[in-house]
Design an enzyme around this catalytic site. Structure first.
Site, PDB file in Angstrom:
ATOM      1  N   GLU A   1      -5.120  -3.789  -1.794  1.00  0.00           N
ATOM      2  CA  GLU A   1      -6.543  -3.462  -1.797  1.00  0.00           C
ATOM      3  C   GLU A   1      -6.831  -2.161  -1.053  1.00  0.00           C
ATOM      4  O   GLU A   1      -7.969  -1.664  -1.090  1.00  0.00           O
ATOM      5  CB  GLU A   1      -7.357  -4.608  -1.194  1.00  0.00           C
ATOM      6  CG  GLU A   1      -7.091  -4.919   0.259  1.00  0.00           C
ATOM      7  CD  GLU A   1      -5.924  -5.874   0.494  1.00  0.00           C
ATOM      8  OE1 GLU A   1      -5.926  -6.542   1.541  1.00  0.00           O
ATOM      9  OE2 GLU A   1      -5.013  -5.938  -0.370  1.00  0.00           O
ATOM     10  N   ARG A   2      -5.825  -1.586  -0.382  1.00  0.00           N
ATOM     11  CA  ARG A   2      -6.058  -0.339   0.353  1.00  0.00           C
ATOM     12  C   ARG A   2      -6.045   0.885  -0.562  1.00  0.00           C
ATOM     13  O   ARG A   2      -6.692   1.889  -0.268  1.00  0.00           O
ATOM     14  CB  ARG A   2      -5.009  -0.177   1.456  1.00  0.00           C
ATOM     15  CG  ARG A   2      -5.083  -1.264   2.516  1.00  0.00           C
ATOM     16  CD  ARG A   2      -4.003  -1.075   3.553  1.00  0.00           C
ATOM     17  NE  ARG A   2      -3.943  -2.192   4.483  1.00  0.00           N
ATOM     18  CZ  ARG A   2      -3.036  -2.337   5.436  1.00  0.00           C
ATOM     19  NH1 ARG A   2      -2.100  -1.408   5.584  1.00  0.00           N
ATOM     20  NH2 ARG A   2      -3.043  -3.383   6.233  1.00  0.00           N
TER      21      ARG A   2
ATOM     22  N   CYS B   1       9.739   1.558   3.476  1.00  0.00           N
ATOM     23  CA  CYS B   1      10.666   0.502   3.884  1.00  0.00           C
ATOM     24  C   CYS B   1      12.085   1.032   3.999  1.00  0.00           C
ATOM     25  O   CYS B   1      12.945   0.383   4.585  1.00  0.00           O
ATOM     26  CB  CYS B   1      10.607  -0.675   2.923  1.00  0.00           C
ATOM     27  SG  CYS B   1      11.200  -0.308   1.262  1.00  0.00           S
TER      28      CYS B   1
ATOM     29  N   SER C   1       5.658  -6.986   4.168  1.00  0.00           N
ATOM     30  CA  SER C   1       6.219  -7.312   5.480  1.00  0.00           C
ATOM     31  C   SER C   1       6.963  -8.636   5.435  1.00  0.00           C
ATOM     32  O   SER C   1       6.718  -9.493   4.570  1.00  0.00           O
ATOM     33  CB  SER C   1       5.105  -7.382   6.523  1.00  0.00           C
ATOM     34  OG  SER C   1       4.281  -8.515   6.291  1.00  0.00           O
TER      35      SER C   1
ATOM     36  N   GLU D   1       9.657  -3.488  13.172  1.00  0.00           N
ATOM     37  CA  GLU D   1       9.371  -2.536  12.102  1.00  0.00           C
ATOM     38  C   GLU D   1       8.023  -1.885  12.414  1.00  0.00           C
ATOM     39  O   GLU D   1       6.970  -2.487  12.239  1.00  0.00           O
ATOM     40  CB  GLU D   1       9.317  -3.207  10.738  1.00  0.00           C
ATOM     41  CG  GLU D   1       9.085  -2.195   9.624  1.00  0.00           C
ATOM     42  CD  GLU D   1       8.957  -2.834   8.249  1.00  0.00           C
ATOM     43  OE1 GLU D   1       9.337  -2.174   7.264  1.00  0.00           O
ATOM     44  OE2 GLU D   1       8.475  -3.972   8.158  1.00  0.00           O
TER      45      GLU D   1
ATOM     46  N   PHE E   1       0.805  -1.224   0.000  1.00  0.00           N
ATOM     47  CA  PHE E   1       0.000   0.000   0.000  1.00  0.00           C
ATOM     48  C   PHE E   1       0.830   1.263   0.000  1.00  0.00           C
ATOM     49  O   PHE E   1       0.359   2.324  -0.419  1.00  0.00           O
ATOM     50  CB  PHE E   1      -0.931   0.011   1.221  1.00  0.00           C
ATOM     51  CG  PHE E   1      -0.230   0.216   2.540  1.00  0.00           C
ATOM     52  CD1 PHE E   1       0.119   1.482   2.984  1.00  0.00           C
ATOM     53  CD2 PHE E   1       0.102  -0.871   3.342  1.00  0.00           C
ATOM     54  CE1 PHE E   1       0.773   1.674   4.199  1.00  0.00           C
ATOM     55  CE2 PHE E   1       0.747  -0.699   4.554  1.00  0.00           C
ATOM     56  CZ  PHE E   1       1.089   0.584   4.978  1.00  0.00           C
TER      57      PHE E   1
ATOM     58  N   LYS F   1      -1.087  -7.760  -8.719  1.00  0.00           N
ATOM     59  CA  LYS F   1      -2.039  -7.767  -7.605  1.00  0.00           C
ATOM     60  C   LYS F   1      -1.641  -6.629  -6.678  1.00  0.00           C
ATOM     61  O   LYS F   1      -0.774  -6.766  -5.838  1.00  0.00           O
ATOM     62  CB  LYS F   1      -1.991  -9.109  -6.865  1.00  0.00           C
ATOM     63  CG  LYS F   1      -3.303  -9.474  -6.125  1.00  0.00           C
ATOM     64  CD  LYS F   1      -3.745  -8.490  -5.075  1.00  0.00           C
ATOM     65  CE  LYS F   1      -2.895  -8.529  -3.817  1.00  0.00           C
ATOM     66  NZ  LYS F   1      -3.427  -7.559  -2.771  1.00  0.00           N
TER      67      LYS F   1
END
Length: 516
Positions: free
Chosen positions: A190-191, A295, A240, A401, A163, A187
């Site tokens: 979805e956020r 990240c 993640s 994290e 996201f 893909k």
């Protein structure tokens, strides 16, 4: 895009629902499942996105598989021409892409435009594919025998993206994959799914054949189907560490090539001879840009004595001047977090850090928000810049994290102790050193156990013609993203040994062949 509108794939009864992009056009979701998409600045539901079933993933893969033979056989020049047109279209629509990022992720406009620009750099790199796919040729490796190497595309490949960079991270993947002759199934998160559909429509306008680029919206159902699908040859993932591990293990178990980039805990080591004004600027920029949802964010500053007190004072001064507000506010420098659940998770670390002995120097829950009151009292997913001092190595706020606007300061007596803290962490994505001593900097980039290093640079994200990726639990797989590693990941090598003998030359010889 047609007439300035995004083609969402909405169908009857699904007004406003963002769907898929399969075989060259929008397709409405048919699974009956959908997810809410929020405006992070207000906390309100702004729309819905379809969540693909396994059958819908299969349809996207089938479209990609059908398009592969012709695209594989397209000349390198033709592929490059499509990439150049796509580059021009993305550049022309960068404002619209940035607006979608702001609306669904919450980034401020300048940050969103920067994301689009960094994605474009990879498109520009991929435009050079005729040069990047050149092989080697050796004449007369044996008498009358020549050898040469070539790299060929894999087939259908997939990308699963996070996201926090809904434009840049997909563009780390699909321009290189498509330029190499593969077909692609994306893909996205979805956020914030809308940007993926605009990118798909720009591909079509650039002349990319139907089925070469496809988008399936979804959740873990879609991800797992891509990992298991027998026609998907490779999967790229950024997210993640726990999910990256799952993607790598599942994909490789099903015979796929996988590059899975996981989490990070990036450190900045500050030596006493560093320019502390430069360091404070860098720490604030790298710690709080994109609300810390990067990240490559610097989340830990390791200050070598006696730099700590002065450095923390300078950081606090700069944080006090930051403007936090909605991403469409031209005065705002930092926006909200992406969801309420994520905001609550990040804020939960603050009380835990105090219980573990840290000092809360700046409490982001009390940050004033433009158009509201404090972060804790304003509707939306707000948490302001937060600074923790005297954080002990190994505590949760140092170890985990957090992925939010929380900057931890660790104090150490020496370079050696600071380096040991960095090398002792689970992750190995990136690290930076700030110093005026060239020998110390050279020692650091030789000794630090991470994949990307900055020297007086806080976010050492490589340019597109180098490759991005970390070490240890920050990367599963043996190749990094984009750059030369990206070309290698999306192709496989072949060596041809060729001879054109005179007629009648030959004879039986069962000995092992040697050069001569």
């Amino acid at each position: 895009m047609t007439d300035g509108r995004i083609e969402t794939g909405a169908g009857p009864g699904t007004a406003g629902e963002m769907g898929h992009w399969i075989a060259g056009g929008p397709v409405a979701g048919r699974s009956g499942r959908r997810a809410e998409v929020f405006d992070p600045a207000t906390g309100r539901v702004a729309g819905h996105v379809a969540l693909a079933s396994a059958a819908e993933v299969d349809a996207a893969v089938a479209a990609a598989a059908a398009a592969f033979p012709a695209w594989r056989d397209a000349s390198l020049v033709k592929r490059a021409q499509v990439l150049f047109r796509f580059r021009e279209l993305v550049d022309a629509h960068r404002d619209e892409l940035a607006a979608l990022i702001t609306a669904q992720h919450g980034k401020v406009r300048a940050d969103a435009l920067g994301e689009v620009a960094r994605g474009l750099e990879v498109v520009e790199f991929a435009c050079g594919i005729p040069h990047l796919l050149k092989g080697g040729y050796s004449e007369n490796v044996s008498t009358g025998v020549d050898s040469f190497s070539i790299r060929q595309p894999l087939g259908v490949v997939a990308g699963v993206t996070p996201f926090n960079f809904p434009v840049m991270v997909p563009m780390w993947m699909f321009p290189v994959a498509i330029a190499c002759g593969n077909t692609f199934v994306l893909k996205p998160s979805e956020r914030d799914p809308a940007a993926s559909l605009l990118l798909a429509s720009l591909w079509r306008r650039a002349g990319l054949p139907d089925g070469v680029f496809n988008v399936v919206q979804g959740d873990r159902v879609a991800v797992d189907r891509l990992l298991e699908h027998p026609q998907v040859r490779a999967v790229s993932f950024v997210g993640s560490t726990p999910i990256a591990r799952h993607v790598y293990q599942t994909g490789t178990r099903h015979g796929k090539r996988v590059q899975a980039l996981g989490g990070a805990k990036n450190h900045m080591l500050v030596l006493p001879d560093a320019d502390l004004d430069l360091v404070a600027d860098a720490a604030v920029n790298a710690g709080f840009g994109s609300a810390g949802e990067r990240c490559m964010a610097i989340s830990v500053v390791i200050a070598v004595d006696p730099a700590g007190d002065e450095l923390v004072h300078k950081i606090v001064q700069r944080v006090a001047g930051l403007v936090v507000g909605p991403g469409d506010d031209p005065e705002a420098q930092m926006g909200p977090l992406v969801t309420g659940a994520h905001r609550d998770r990040v804020a939960g670390y603050l009380d835990a850090a105090l219980a573990e002995g840290a000092k809360l120097v700046v409490d982001g829950r009390e940050t004033p928000i433009r158009g509201g009151t404090t972060a804790a009292a304003t509707p939306g997913f707000w948490l302001g810049p937060t600074v923790l001092d005297h954080v002990r190595p190994g505590t949760a706020v140092h170890r985990d994290e957090i992925f939010g606007p929380v900057l931890s300061v660790v104090r150490v007596p020496s370079y050696e102790e600071g380096l040991a803290i960095i090398n002792g962490t689970e992750y190995g994505n990136g690290a930076a050193i700030f110093t005026g001593d060239g020998r110390a900097a050279r020692r650091f980039h030789a000794e630090v156990e991470v994949g990307m290093v900055g020297v007086n640079v806080p976010i050492p994200v490589p340019m597109a013609f180098y490759s991005f990726g970390g070490w240890k639990a920050s990367l599963f797989g043996d190749t990094h993203v984009h750059g030369p590693d990206g070309v290698h990941f999306y192709t496989r090598g072949k060596v041809v040994t060729s001879r054109w003998p005179d007629q009648g030359h030959g004879g039986v010889n069962l000995g092992f062949p040697t050069n001569g």
